[in-house]
Scaffold this active site. Structure first.
Site, PDB file in Angstrom:
ATOM      1  N   GLU A 259       0.852  -1.193   0.000  1.00 21.52           N
ATOM      2  CA  GLU A 259       0.000   0.000   0.000  1.00 21.52           C
ATOM      3  C   GLU A 259       0.881   1.234   0.000  1.00 21.52           C
ATOM      4  O   GLU A 259       1.879   1.295   0.717  1.00 21.52           O
ATOM      5  CB  GLU A 259      -0.887   0.094   1.260  1.00 21.52           C
ATOM      6  CG  GLU A 259      -2.044  -0.844   1.353  1.00 21.52           C
ATOM      7  CD  GLU A 259      -2.863  -0.585   2.623  1.00 21.52           C
ATOM      8  OE1 GLU A 259      -2.778   0.535   3.188  1.00 21.52           O
ATOM      9  OE2 GLU A 259      -3.582  -1.507   3.056  1.00 21.52           O
ATOM     10  N   GLU A 307     -13.803   5.274  -0.913  1.00 23.40           N
ATOM     11  CA  GLU A 307     -14.631   4.386  -0.095  1.00 23.40           C
ATOM     12  C   GLU A 307     -15.446   5.243   0.874  1.00 23.40           C
ATOM     13  O   GLU A 307     -14.974   5.645   1.930  1.00 23.40           O
ATOM     14  CB  GLU A 307     -13.757   3.390   0.665  1.00 23.40           C
ATOM     15  CG  GLU A 307     -12.965   2.460  -0.253  1.00 23.40           C
ATOM     16  CD  GLU A 307     -12.159   1.432   0.516  1.00 23.40           C
ATOM     17  OE1 GLU A 307     -12.756   0.462   1.017  1.00 23.40           O
ATOM     18  OE2 GLU A 307     -10.930   1.614   0.620  1.00 23.40           O
ATOM     19  N   LYS A 310     -16.166   4.657   4.919  1.00 20.00           N
ATOM     20  CA  LYS A 310     -15.120   4.758   5.930  1.00 20.00           C
ATOM     21  C   LYS A 310     -15.245   6.070   6.693  1.00 20.00           C
ATOM     22  O   LYS A 310     -15.916   7.007   6.263  1.00 20.00           O
ATOM     23  CB  LYS A 310     -13.734   4.681   5.270  1.00 20.00           C
ATOM     24  CG  LYS A 310     -13.326   3.297   4.796  1.00 20.00           C
ATOM     25  CD  LYS A 310     -11.890   3.319   4.298  1.00 20.00           C
ATOM     26  CE  LYS A 310     -11.354   1.923   4.061  1.00 20.00           C
ATOM     27  NZ  LYS A 310      -9.938   1.954   3.628  1.00 20.00           N
ATOM     28  N   GLU A 315     -10.160   9.031   5.316  1.00 15.66           N
ATOM     29  CA  GLU A 315     -10.113   7.640   4.860  1.00 15.66           C
ATOM     30  C   GLU A 315     -10.987   7.387   3.641  1.00 15.66           C
ATOM     31  O   GLU A 315     -10.881   6.329   3.013  1.00 15.66           O
ATOM     32  CB  GLU A 315     -10.530   6.705   5.999  1.00 15.66           C
ATOM     33  CG  GLU A 315      -9.589   6.722   7.189  1.00 15.66           C
ATOM     34  CD  GLU A 315      -8.185   6.271   6.819  1.00 15.66           C
ATOM     35  OE1 GLU A 315      -8.058   5.324   6.025  1.00 15.66           O
ATOM     36  OE2 GLU A 315      -7.216   6.865   7.314  1.00 15.66           O
TER      37      GLU A 315
END
Length: 334
Positions: A259, A307, A310, A315
């Protein structure tokens, strides 16, 4: 619509296979494209590797025959059962690897960011990582896949007790009972360490790190460490980890960056322009490696999509694409 089309044309390119760039496919959103559409986007933009954080499920069929390289995750909460039972590990491999026919599995990430001293909720699984690695590996061996599909676990840079200068990189001695069996496993199976490496967070939490140093845009050397000069933070973080591995007799263990990325909104230093700069520079940079370890670094950019489920807001905003599949900014994969 015209803007989306233009961005899409700019993002689409021929990925240099030596760059070994992939993206992480987080799924914590309620408005994502279908699995078929996701895989179609990987093909459209020639993104050749994909990381998931759990078994593939509905992604198996769309990925079959695509030749997209897959890093599949064993969820942290599944580790106790797998660690304590070879039969459970065998069943996991049968259900999630063998039954996903014609999928190009490269890695199985057994747990993500598990560290005994971490306050992210994963510390409780620390004792299970080492045994789970072996049980998954043994299960693969039963199918003759132990050398083809590499088993590892994803660490974060908090595993280090010292990272500056890079040559002084050291794994936290307090964690030796945790990391020693893992490192022994990686050495014995010739598997890479997976590392979640985020210059963004180092920049966010420090007032001494400049934005250009974090974004690969410093005009010259920022940190001189013996014979190695560091012009960007990514290299310094990576070489600190290489140095730390050398100190515990694991200099032969390679690192796959499982990541890395830069958010477009939500906190200090976040913007579409900074994310575009970081990710485009990253793609070019990892072809060359670090001062200490020249050569290609296989790298997975976080995240493929935003996303929206989140929290906090930071995030939610790491995607190269918005959660509906529209590209945020041009990315040059050449």
């Amino acid at each position: 619509m015209i803007t989306v089309l233009v961005l899409g044309l700019l993002l689409m390119s021929s990925l240099d296979t030596t760059a070994a760039i992939g993206t992480c496919l987080g799924l914590q959103a309620n408005n994502l494209p279908s699995y078929q559409q996701m895989v179609a986007q990987y093909k459209q933009y020639n993104i050749q590797n994909l990381r998931t954080y759990n078994y593939l499920g509905g992604l198996c069929q769309p990925l079959a025959g695509s030749n997209i390289g897959v890093m599949v995750g064993v969820a942290n909460q599944d580790l106790p059962g797998i660690a304590q039972s070879q039969n459970t590990a065998n069943a996991w491999v049968q259900n999630n690897i063998i039954n996903c026919r014609n999928v190009n599995f490269k890695y199985i990430a057994v747990g993500n960011e598990i560290r005994p001293t971490n306050n992210n909720g994963a510390a409780q699984y620390s004792q299970y990582v080492g045994p789970a690695l072996w049980n998954i590996h043994n299960a693969l061996n039963q199918h003759g896949l132990g050398n083809q599909i590499k088993v590892s676990t994803a660490w974060e840079t908090g595993m280090l007790s010292n990272s500056y200068p890079p040559s002084a990189g050291q794994l936290d001695p307090q964690l030796s009972s945790y990391y020693t069996p893992i490192i022994q496993f990686l050495k014995q199976t010739n598997s890479p360490l997976l590392l979640n490496c985020y210059p963004y967070f180092s920049y966010k939490y420090s007032n001494q790190i400049s934005l250009p140093y974090a974004l690969f845009t410093s005009p010259g050397t920022v940190v001189q460490d013996g014979k190695y000069g560091y012009q960007n933070l990514f290299d310094a973080m990576m070489d600190a980890f290489y140095s730390a591995l050398e100190k515990v007799g694991a200099g032969s263990v390679s690192i796959v960056v499982s990541e890395t990325g830069w958010p477009t909104a939500g906190d200090k230093g976040t913007s579409i322009e900074n994310a575009r700069t970081y990710n485009n520079n990253l793609i070019q940079h990892v072809k060359k490696g670090t001062p200490k370890r020249p050569g290609n670094i296989e790298t997975y950019i976080f995240d493929m999509y935003d996303e929206n489920l989140k929290s906090p807001a930071l995030e939610q905003n790491w995607g190269l694409f918005y959660s509906n599949g529209a590209p945020k900014y041009p990315v040059n994969f050449n």
